[in-house]
Design a protein around this motif. Sequence first.
Motif, PDB file in Angstrom:
ATOM      1  N   PHE A   1       2.171  -0.877  -8.089  1.00 18.19           N
ATOM      2  CA  PHE A   1       3.505  -0.777  -7.505  1.00 18.19           C
ATOM      3  C   PHE A   1       3.371   0.083  -6.247  1.00 18.19           C
ATOM      4  O   PHE A   1       3.186   1.294  -6.355  1.00 18.19           O
ATOM      5  CB  PHE A   1       4.483  -0.133  -8.489  1.00 18.19           C
ATOM      6  CG  PHE A   1       4.710  -0.966  -9.720  1.00 18.19           C
ATOM      7  CD1 PHE A   1       5.757  -1.871  -9.779  1.00 18.19           C
ATOM      8  CD2 PHE A   1       3.863  -0.854 -10.823  1.00 18.19           C
ATOM      9  CE1 PHE A   1       5.958  -2.643 -10.915  1.00 18.19           C
ATOM     10  CE2 PHE A   1       4.061  -1.630 -11.962  1.00 18.19           C
ATOM     11  CZ  PHE A   1       5.104  -2.525 -12.013  1.00 18.19           C
ATOM     12  N   ILE A   2       3.409  -0.556  -5.087  1.00 17.49           N
ATOM     13  CA  ILE A   2       3.214   0.188  -3.837  1.00 17.49           C
ATOM     14  C   ILE A   2       4.521   0.184  -3.038  1.00 17.49           C
ATOM     15  O   ILE A   2       5.002  -0.867  -2.632  1.00 17.49           O
ATOM     16  CB  ILE A   2       2.065  -0.426  -2.998  1.00 17.49           C
ATOM     17  CG1 ILE A   2       0.770  -0.499  -3.832  1.00 17.49           C
ATOM     18  CG2 ILE A   2       1.832   0.381  -1.731  1.00 17.49           C
ATOM     19  CD1 ILE A   2      -0.393  -1.207  -3.152  1.00 17.49           C
ATOM     20  N   ASN A   3       5.084   1.363  -2.860  1.00 18.90           N
ATOM     21  CA  ASN A   3       6.293   1.508  -2.046  1.00 18.90           C
ATOM     22  C   ASN A   3       5.929   2.281  -0.787  1.00 18.90           C
ATOM     23  O   ASN A   3       5.318   3.338  -0.880  1.00 18.90           O
ATOM     24  CB  ASN A   3       7.380   2.270  -2.814  1.00 18.90           C
ATOM     25  CG  ASN A   3       7.852   1.503  -4.029  1.00 18.90           C
ATOM     26  OD1 ASN A   3       7.952   0.277  -4.001  1.00 18.90           O
ATOM     27  ND2 ASN A   3       8.124   2.220  -5.099  1.00 18.90           N
ATOM     28  N   GLY A   4       6.300   1.735   0.362  1.00 18.90           N
ATOM     29  CA  GLY A   4       5.958   2.433   1.602  1.00 18.90           C
ATOM     30  C   GLY A   4       6.769   1.937   2.773  1.00 18.90           C
ATOM     31  O   GLY A   4       7.810   1.299   2.606  1.00 18.90           O
ATOM     32  N   THR A   5       6.290   2.247   3.967  1.00 18.97           N
ATOM     33  CA  THR A   5       6.990   1.839   5.188  1.00 18.97           C
ATOM     34  C   THR A   5       6.107   0.903   6.003  1.00 18.97           C
ATOM     35  O   THR A   5       4.889   0.868   5.822  1.00 18.97           O
ATOM     36  CB  THR A   5       7.343   3.060   6.059  1.00 18.97           C
ATOM     37  OG1 THR A   5       6.155   3.809   6.271  1.00 18.97           O
ATOM     38  CG2 THR A   5       8.383   3.930   5.411  1.00 18.97           C
ATOM     39  N   ILE A   6       6.767   0.173   6.901  1.00 18.25           N
ATOM     40  CA  ILE A   6       6.011  -0.769   7.737  1.00 18.25           C
ATOM     41  C   ILE A   6       5.173  -0.005   8.767  1.00 18.25           C
ATOM     42  O   ILE A   6       5.438   1.164   9.038  1.00 18.25           O
ATOM     43  CB  ILE A   6       6.937  -1.785   8.453  1.00 18.25           C
ATOM     44  CG1 ILE A   6       7.999  -1.048   9.279  1.00 18.25           C
ATOM     45  CG2 ILE A   6       7.592  -2.718   7.470  1.00 18.25           C
ATOM     46  CD1 ILE A   6       8.720  -1.929  10.267  1.00 18.25           C
ATOM     47  N   GLU A   7       4.200  -0.680   9.307  1.00 18.39           N
ATOM     48  CA  GLU A   7       3.295  -0.130  10.326  1.00 18.39           C
ATOM     49  C   GLU A   7       2.618   1.159   9.868  1.00 18.39           C
ATOM     50  O   GLU A   7       2.462   2.112  10.628  1.00 18.39           O
ATOM     51  CB  GLU A   7       4.039   0.073  11.650  1.00 18.39           C
ATOM     52  CG  GLU A   7       4.461  -1.242  12.286  1.00 18.39           C
ATOM     53  CD  GLU A   7       5.522  -1.074  13.348  1.00 18.39           C
ATOM     54  OE1 GLU A   7       5.668   0.037  13.852  1.00 18.39           O
ATOM     55  OE2 GLU A   7       6.196  -2.072  13.626  1.00 18.39           O
ATOM     56  N   LYS A   8       2.297   1.196   8.613  1.00 23.23           N
ATOM     57  CA  LYS A   8       1.601   2.360   8.056  1.00 23.23           C
ATOM     58  C   LYS A   8       0.800   1.882   6.851  1.00 23.23           C
ATOM     59  O   LYS A   8       1.259   0.996   6.127  1.00 23.23           O
ATOM     60  CB  LYS A   8       2.664   3.380   7.607  1.00 23.23           C
ATOM     61  CG  LYS A   8       2.107   4.711   7.203  1.00 23.23           C
ATOM     62  CD  LYS A   8       3.189   5.503   6.487  1.00 23.23           C
ATOM     63  CE  LYS A   8       2.559   6.445   5.506  1.00 23.23           C
ATOM     64  NZ  LYS A   8       3.406   6.790   4.394  1.00 23.23           N
ATOM     65  N   GLU A   9      -0.373   2.456   6.658  1.00 23.04           N
ATOM     66  CA  GLU A   9      -1.177   2.061   5.494  1.00 23.04           C
ATOM     67  C   GLU A   9      -0.570   2.639   4.219  1.00 23.04           C
ATOM     68  O   GLU A   9      -0.358   3.842   4.126  1.00 23.04           O
ATOM     69  CB  GLU A   9      -2.605   2.592   5.649  1.00 23.04           C
ATOM     70  CG  GLU A   9      -3.522   1.573   6.252  1.00 23.04           C
ATOM     71  CD  GLU A   9      -4.953   2.039   6.316  1.00 23.04           C
ATOM     72  OE1 GLU A   9      -5.311   3.013   5.637  1.00 23.04           O
ATOM     73  OE2 GLU A   9      -5.712   1.426   7.079  1.00 23.04           O
ATOM     74  N   ASN A  10      -0.282   1.757   3.278  1.00 23.66           N
ATOM     75  CA  ASN A  10       0.272   2.198   1.997  1.00 23.66           C
ATOM     76  C   ASN A  10      -0.763   1.897   0.926  1.00 23.66           C
ATOM     77  O   ASN A  10      -1.096   0.750   0.701  1.00 23.66           O
ATOM     78  CB  ASN A  10       1.581   1.453   1.723  1.00 23.66           C
ATOM     79  CG  ASN A  10       2.558   1.626   2.866  1.00 23.66           C
ATOM     80  OD1 ASN A  10       3.138   2.683   3.023  1.00 23.66           O
ATOM     81  ND2 ASN A  10       2.698   0.595   3.700  1.00 23.66           N
ATOM     82  N   CYS A  11      -1.238   2.931   0.276  1.00 25.41           N
ATOM     83  CA  CYS A  11      -2.404   2.761  -0.597  1.00 25.41           C
ATOM     84  C   CYS A  11      -2.158   3.150  -2.059  1.00 25.41           C
ATOM     85  O   CYS A  11      -1.242   3.906  -2.359  1.00 25.41           O
ATOM     86  CB  CYS A  11      -3.577   3.590  -0.084  1.00 25.41           C
ATOM     87  SG  CYS A  11      -3.990   3.246   1.624  1.00 25.41           S
TER      88      CYS A  11
END
Lengths: 167, 182
Positions: free
Chosen positions: A30-40
């Motif tokens: 389950f990966i929650n993050g923002t655009i234009e950024k590496e979400n790991c």
Amino acid sequence: MNLIYCILIIILNLALINANQLSINPSELFINGTIEKENCNELKISYESSGNIIGESKWSFTNSREIKDYTIDSQYLGLIEKYPKKIYFKDRDTKTVDICFDGEKPGSYNGILVYKTESGLAGIGIWIHLKLENKIKNKIFILYLTPTLYLFIILILLRINKTSKNL
Amino acid sequence: MKRVVFEYTIVIISFLAILGITLFFSLNLVNAESSSNMTMKVKVDLTGFNSSSTGEISIWVPDSIDLGEVDKTDLVSDEVGIYINNTGGIDIRVTPELKDSEEEIFKYLYFRKQKSTSTNNTDLVSFKKIGDYYLDIDKPMTGKKYRAEHAYMQLNLSDFEGDIKEDVNDYNADIIFIATAR
């Protein structure tokens, strides 16, 4: 002699049991993050044999639990993936790898990341639930910029008004 | 008239400017309030609350499967039993897949759960082609390291429309048994 024979059979059986065992933890990301950024997120992979494990991801427009529904490439969705595509394992090895995704557009993405043994018959699919949001900084920037822009327009209009009065 | 319109425009834009400034300060006030309270963010990862567990997924599969011989007069191979072990901590679904999706012969592989026709459950005894078949294996029982499930597979070239020009011994292709969380 019988004892040695028994021990030999047990050892051979153990070798067979562990011959082609592949394990991955966790089974879903389950990966929650923002655009234009590496979400790991991290994956722990164990392989009870020697050889390469090959990784590949596919995506679907629906949140399905059937592999055949996952046919879309990440490029089509504007997703940039960063994870090891080939991992070499020595006998009974465990490795921790970073699985990262980046995207151009906000939204929820349903994917599967399959790691297959290069020489064996085992494979494991990890369900990916990727949620990307707009950058908060962008919103703040707009809020900061808007009043400044309006004030600038007012000043220009006042200046024009004054000039037209003088004429 | 022109001047009235002009002044009205200034009034509307002034209103929007005031609105923008208000939003700007309210945002700053919220930030200032949170920082003045000297609060500390506490983070925790809450996992395992989804309907499906996210524990370890693990399978054991055989190294190779030999289907015996397929003859021009008998286009159906032996029906071979395969055992797959769920060695992880969650219920899994195992889907057989051809490594090479362009493979011409082995795309006529068929699977089923049971050989016997004594059961009324036709779903268990009817063959399904590779790509449409999956095998569900529950997680191992408490105290056990694995749970084994079996299926039967067979190569049936009755519908094969290609041309096999000569005899081939040990023709082989790679099948991958992919386990996913159920």
